[in-house]
Design an enzyme around this catalytic site. Structure first.
Site, PDB file in Angstrom:
ATOM      1  N   LYS A  49       0.826  -1.209   0.000  1.00 27.18           N
ATOM      2  CA  LYS A  49       0.000   0.000   0.000  1.00 27.18           C
ATOM      3  C   LYS A  49       0.856   1.253   0.000  1.00 27.18           C
ATOM      4  O   LYS A  49       0.573   2.219  -0.726  1.00 27.18           O
ATOM      5  CB  LYS A  49      -0.922  -0.010   1.222  1.00 27.18           C
ATOM      6  CG  LYS A  49      -2.034  -1.046   1.154  1.00 27.18           C
ATOM      7  CD  LYS A  49      -2.760  -1.133   2.480  1.00 27.18           C
ATOM      8  CE  LYS A  49      -3.829  -2.224   2.433  1.00 27.18           C
ATOM      9  NZ  LYS A  49      -4.428  -2.493   3.744  1.00 27.18           N
ATOM     10  N   GLN A  93      -5.255  -1.847   9.950  1.00 26.92           N
ATOM     11  CA  GLN A  93      -4.987  -3.079   9.214  1.00 26.92           C
ATOM     12  C   GLN A  93      -5.279  -4.298  10.087  1.00 26.92           C
ATOM     13  O   GLN A  93      -4.635  -4.509  11.103  1.00 26.92           O
ATOM     14  CB  GLN A  93      -3.529  -3.104   8.752  1.00 26.92           C
ATOM     15  CG  GLN A  93      -3.143  -4.347   7.988  1.00 26.92           C
ATOM     16  CD  GLN A  93      -3.856  -4.466   6.657  1.00 26.92           C
ATOM     17  OE1 GLN A  93      -3.891  -3.527   5.876  1.00 26.92           O
ATOM     18  NE2 GLN A  93      -4.434  -5.607   6.393  1.00 26.92           N
ATOM     19  N   ASP A 116     -11.210   2.963   5.254  1.00 27.64           N
ATOM     20  CA  ASP A 116     -11.640   1.615   4.879  1.00 27.64           C
ATOM     21  C   ASP A 116     -13.089   1.329   5.241  1.00 27.64           C
ATOM     22  O   ASP A 116     -13.546   0.196   5.106  1.00 27.64           O
ATOM     23  CB  ASP A 116     -10.718   0.563   5.510  1.00 27.64           C
ATOM     24  CG  ASP A 116     -10.639  -0.714   4.671  1.00 27.64           C
ATOM     25  OD1 ASP A 116     -11.027  -0.670   3.491  1.00 27.64           O
ATOM     26  OD2 ASP A 116     -10.186  -1.745   5.190  1.00 27.64           O
TER      27      ASP A 116
END
Length: 281
Positions: A49, A93, A116
Site C-alpha cells: 500500500k 490493518q 476503509d
C-alpha cells in the site's frame, strides 16, 4: 468460454484517476496505517500500500502496534490521529495483535477519516443506503467497481455471498442489496448440502472464507459470475477459495488469484482516501 475479470487492469485505471485527483487538492494527502508488525501478512500488505500510495502522490504514515498494546491504548492513538489535521485518512490493518478488540478500534476512527469504511457509523450508512457520501470497505467496493467495469448486471440477479466478515462479507451483501440484487449470505459453517443448493441458484457468487478451493466448479450455476476474494498459499502457489480450474467453462466470468480482487482493494483504499480529502477540503 470463461472470461477473466482483470483486477490489475481496472485497478490501473482507478489509480491513474486517483493520481490526477491528488494534483488538484490544496494540501498533501496522508494515510495513517495502524498495523501489527509481528504479522507477516500485514507487513507485506502495508508495504504494498505504501509503495503504491507513493506512486500516486499520497503520503503514508505507517504506525506499528505490537502485542504490548491494549485496546484502550490503540483507541487513544486513533483519537490522536482523528485530531491531527495533517492526517487525511486512517486505516486499521486487520488483524491486530491478539487481545486488541478490533471492532472497538474500527469504530473509534472518525467517520470523516475512515478510509476503509469499517466503523459503525459508516457501516450503518451503508446498510441504511444513505444518500450522503460515505466510504465503504475497500475489498467489497472494489468488487463492485470490477462488476461495473465489465457491465455485469446486478439488478434483479440472485447473489450469494459466502463469508460474513466485517471486512468483506457483511458490506458485500449490503452493496449488492443496495444495487437491487436478491442476496443470501452463507459462510464456512453453512451445511454443505444447503450451500450446494444455494450455489445452483446464484447468478453472482462472491467468496471470502480463507479456505483453499472451498467451492468447486461443479457446485456453480452455469453462466455464473464468480468473485474469489480468497488468498491462500498451497504448495507455494497463490490459491483462491474457488477451484479455478474446475470453474473454467462453467462460470461466464471469474476473478483470477492473484490479479483479481487484490489490486482492486489497494486501488479502492487509496481512492477512498482521496475522496475523504476532497470532502474535507
Amino acid at each position: 468460454m470463461t472470461e477473466l475479470l482483470d483486477g490489475a487492469k481496472v485497478a490501473k485505471i482507478i489509480n491513474d484517476k486517483t493520481a490526477q485527483r491528488v494534483t488538484k487538492l490544496d494540501k498533501p494527502v496522508t494515510l495513517a496505517v495502524i498495523y501489527d508488525p509481528d504479522n507477516e501478512g500485514s507487513q507485506l500488505y502495508v508495504g504494498m500500500k505504501s509503495r503504491k500510495a507513493a506512486k500516486l502522490g499520497i503520503q503514508t504514515r505507517d504506525i506499528p502496534v505490537g502485542a504490548d498494546e491494549t485496546t484502550d491504548s490503540v483507541i487513544a492513538l486513533v483519537e490522536s490521529l482523528n485530531a491531527d489535521d495533517d492526517v487525511t485518512g486512517i486505516l486499521v490493518q486487520s488483524p491486530l495483535a491478539k487481545g486488541i478488540k478490533e471492532r472497538q478500534v474500527f469504530s473509534a476512527v472518525a467517520p470523516q477519516k475512515d478510509a476503509d469504511g469499517l466503523g459503525a457509523t459508516v457501516q450503518g450508512m451503508l446498510f441504511g443506503d444513505a444518500l450522503e457520501p460515505y466510504t465503504v470497505a475497500a475489498t467489497p467496493q472494489g468488487v463492485m467497481s470490477l462488476l461495473n467495469y465489465y457491465h455485469i448486471p446486478i439488478k434483479g440477479k440472485v447473489a450469494l455471498v459466502v463469508g460474513r466478515s466485517q471486512l468483506f462479507g457483511r458490506p458485500m451483501s449490503a452493496l449488492l442489496n443496495n444495487a437491487d440484487a436478491t442476496v443470501t449470505v452463507a459462510h464456512r459453517y453453512t451445511e454443505p448440502a444447503v450451500l450446494k443448493r444455494l450455489l445452483k441458484f446464484a447468478d453472482i457468487v462472491a467468496v471470502g472464507v480463507g479456505i483453499p478451493n472451498f467451492i468447486k466448479g461443479e457446485d456453480l450455476k452455469q453462466g455464473a459470475t464468480v468473485i474469489d476474494v480468497g488468498m491462500n498459499v498451497v504448495d507455494g502457489k497463490a490459491t483462491g477459495d474457488v477451484d479455478f480450474d474446475s470453474a473454467q467453462g462453467i462460470a461466464d466470468f471469474i476473478t483470477p488469484v492473484p490479479g483479481g480482487v487484490g489490486p482492486m482493494t489497494i486501488a479502492t483504499l487509496l481512492e477512498n482516501t482521496v475522496t475523504l480529502a476532497e470532502l474535507n477540503q
